[in-house]
Design a protein around this motif. Structure first.
Motif, short mmCIF file in Angstrom:
data_model
loop_
_atom_site.label_atom_id
_atom_site.label_comp_id
_atom_site.label_asym_id
_atom_site.label_seq_id
_atom_site.Cartn_x
_atom_site.Cartn_y
_atom_site.Cartn_z
N GLY A 69 13.71 14.36 6.43
CA GLY A 69 13.73 15.17 5.21
C GLY A 69 13.40 14.33 3.98
O GLY A 69 12.68 14.77 3.08
N ALA A 70 13.92 13.10 3.95
CA ALA A 70 13.63 12.21 2.83
C ALA A 70 12.14 11.84 2.80
O ALA A 70 11.54 11.76 1.71
CB ALA A 70 14.49 10.95 2.93
N LEU A 71 11.54 11.63 3.95
CA LEU A 71 10.12 11.31 4.00
C LEU A 71 9.27 12.48 3.49
O LEU A 71 8.31 12.28 2.74
CB LEU A 71 9.70 10.94 5.42
N VAL A 72 9.63 13.68 3.89
CA VAL A 72 8.90 14.87 3.43
C VAL A 72 9.05 15.02 1.91
O VAL A 72 8.06 15.25 1.20
CB VAL A 72 9.37 16.14 4.17
N GLU A 73 10.27 14.89 1.42
CA GLU A 73 10.51 15.04 -0.03
C GLU A 73 9.83 13.93 -0.83
O GLU A 73 9.31 14.18 -1.92
CB GLU A 73 12.00 15.11 -0.32
N ALA A 74 9.84 12.71 -0.32
CA ALA A 74 9.16 11.61 -1.01
C ALA A 74 7.66 11.87 -1.07
O ALA A 74 7.02 11.64 -2.10
CB ALA A 74 9.45 10.28 -0.32
N ALA A 75 7.10 12.38 0.02
CA ALA A 75 5.66 12.72 0.02
C ALA A 75 5.37 13.82 -0.98
O ALA A 75 4.35 13.79 -1.67
CB ALA A 75 5.23 13.14 1.42
N ARG A 76 6.28 14.77 -1.10
CA ARG A 76 6.09 15.86 -2.06
C ARG A 76 6.07 15.28 -3.48
O ARG A 76 5.22 15.64 -4.30
CB ARG A 76 7.21 16.89 -1.92
N ALA A 77 6.97 14.36 -3.77
CA ALA A 77 7.01 13.75 -5.09
C ALA A 77 5.76 12.90 -5.36
O ALA A 77 5.21 12.91 -6.47
CB ALA A 77 8.27 12.89 -5.23
N MET A 78 5.31 12.18 -4.34
CA MET A 78 4.18 11.27 -4.54
C MET A 78 2.84 11.98 -4.60
O MET A 78 1.88 11.43 -5.13
CB MET A 78 4.18 10.23 -3.43
N THR A 79 2.75 13.19 -4.06
CA THR A 79 1.48 13.92 -4.09
C THR A 79 1.46 14.98 -5.18
O THR A 79 0.46 15.71 -5.28
CB THR A 79 1.17 14.56 -2.72
N ALA A 80 2.51 15.08 -5.95
CA ALA A 80 2.52 16.05 -7.06
C ALA A 80 1.46 15.62 -8.07
O ALA A 80 1.40 14.46 -8.48
CB ALA A 80 3.89 16.10 -7.71
N GLY A 81 0.61 16.52 -8.43
CA GLY A 81 -0.46 16.18 -9.37
C GLY A 81 -1.67 15.63 -8.64
O GLY A 81 -2.04 16.10 -7.57
N ASP A 82 -2.28 14.60 -9.19
CA ASP A 82 -3.51 14.03 -8.64
C ASP A 82 -3.16 13.01 -7.56
O ASP A 82 -2.59 11.96 -7.84
CB ASP A 82 -4.29 13.37 -9.77
N ASP A 83 -3.52 13.32 -6.32
CA ASP A 83 -3.19 12.43 -5.21
C ASP A 83 -4.40 11.63 -4.73
O ASP A 83 -4.35 10.98 -3.69
CB ASP A 83 -2.55 13.19 -4.06
N ARG A 84 -5.50 11.61 -5.50
CA ARG A 84 -6.69 10.87 -5.09
C ARG A 84 -6.45 9.37 -5.02
O ARG A 84 -7.00 8.69 -4.16
CB ARG A 84 -7.86 11.18 -6.03
N PHE A 85 -5.62 8.85 -5.92
CA PHE A 85 -5.31 7.41 -5.91
C PHE A 85 -4.56 7.05 -4.63
O PHE A 85 -4.89 6.06 -3.97
CB PHE A 85 -4.48 7.05 -7.15
N LEU A 86 -3.58 7.86 -4.26
CA LEU A 86 -2.84 7.63 -3.02
C LEU A 86 -3.78 7.70 -1.82
O LEU A 86 -3.71 6.86 -0.92
CB LEU A 86 -1.72 8.66 -2.88
N LEU A 87 -4.67 8.65 -1.81
CA LEU A 87 -5.63 8.79 -0.72
C LEU A 87 -6.56 7.58 -0.66
O LEU A 87 -6.83 7.07 0.43
CB LEU A 87 -6.44 10.09 -0.89
N ALA A 88 -7.04 7.10 -1.79
CA ALA A 88 -7.92 5.93 -1.81
C ALA A 88 -7.18 4.70 -1.28
O ALA A 88 -7.75 3.92 -0.50
CB ALA A 88 -8.42 5.67 -3.23
N ARG A 89 -5.92 4.53 -1.67
CA ARG A 89 -5.12 3.41 -1.17
C ARG A 89 -4.94 3.51 0.34
O ARG A 89 -5.07 2.52 1.06
CB ARG A 89 -3.75 3.37 -1.86
N LEU A 90 -4.65 4.70 0.81
CA LEU A 90 -4.44 4.92 2.24
C LEU A 90 -5.71 4.61 3.03
O LEU A 90 -5.66 3.95 4.07
CB LEU A 90 -3.99 6.36 2.49
N ARG A 91 -6.84 5.05 2.53
CA ARG A 91 -8.11 4.77 3.21
C ARG A 91 -8.37 3.26 3.30
O ARG A 91 -8.84 2.77 4.31
CB ARG A 91 -9.26 5.45 2.48
N LEU A 92 -8.06 2.56 2.22
CA LEU A 92 -8.22 1.11 2.24
C LEU A 92 -7.29 0.47 3.27
O LEU A 92 -7.69 -0.43 4.01
CB LEU A 92 -7.95 0.52 0.86
N MET A 93 -6.06 0.95 3.35
CA MET A 93 -5.11 0.41 4.32
C MET A 93 -5.59 0.63 5.75
O MET A 93 -5.43 -0.23 6.60
CB MET A 93 -3.73 1.06 4.15
#
Length: 180
Positions: free
Chosen positions: A73-97
């Motif tokens: 539940g904490a992982l789902v809620e943290a993802a909700r907080a981190m993807t609120a708004g513009d999540d392109r930066f998170l996606l770019a970081r993930l692709r690099l990883m």
């Protein structure tokens, strides 16, 4: 700002061919300033507040809930907080990883640190090795499900809802439809 320039340059030019000096120049700062905030080149991609957000969410869950439910539940809620708004930066970081071997190796190290933070956040009796083992196993399994969801999210180019993907992965792993 420095991290945003770094991720942009790494995405455009490649992680291995982009130098810290390139990042510093793009950000309008010295290389020493970059290193002051990001001790390694890998930290320019990997540094974030994920661990703090997840442990905050875990601390807010009732202690009586099953471990997997608390962590998942904490992982789902943290993802909700981190993807609120513009999540392109998170996606770019993930692709690099995903695409960069050096980042994948460091990401695995960060995964271990996150697992330990989750265990610590759950307040396990450190005098009971079996209890600690159970919590480590639950945290590790939940993180593996989240990792699978993150890879799918990147493959989907971020078009799917990340918190929902994590919930689906948790439900698939644990047979628990309440994550969905």
């Amino acid at each position: 700002m420095i991290q945003a320039h770094a991720v942009r340059l790494f995405s455009e030019r490649g992680f291995d061919t982009t130098t810290v000096n390139d990042v510093a120049a793009a950000a309008g700062v010295s290389a020493m300033t970059v290193y002051r905030h990001f001790p390694t080149k890998e930290d320019l991609v990997l540094a974030d507040r994920t661990g703090a957000v997840i442990t905050e969410r875990i601390a807010a869950t009732p202690a009586g809930q099953p471990l997997v439910r608390r962590v998942g539940g904490a992982l789902v809620e943290a993802a909700r907080a981190m993807t609120a708004g513009d999540d392109r930066f998170l996606l770019a970081r993930l692709r690099l990883m995903i695409a960069t071997p050096a980042l994948r190796a460091r990401h695995l190290d960060n995964h271990y640190v996150l697992q330990q933070a989750i265990v610590d956040g759950l307040g396990v009796d450190t005098g009971d090795p079996r209890a600690r083992f159970r919590v480590q196993a639950a945290a590790s399994a939940c993180l593996a499900a989240m990792h699978t969801a993150l890879e799918q999210w990147a493959a989907d180019d971020g078009r799917t809802d990340l918190p929902d993907l994590i919930a689906q992965a948790l439900a698939a792993a644990f047979g628990d439809e309440t994550f969905r």
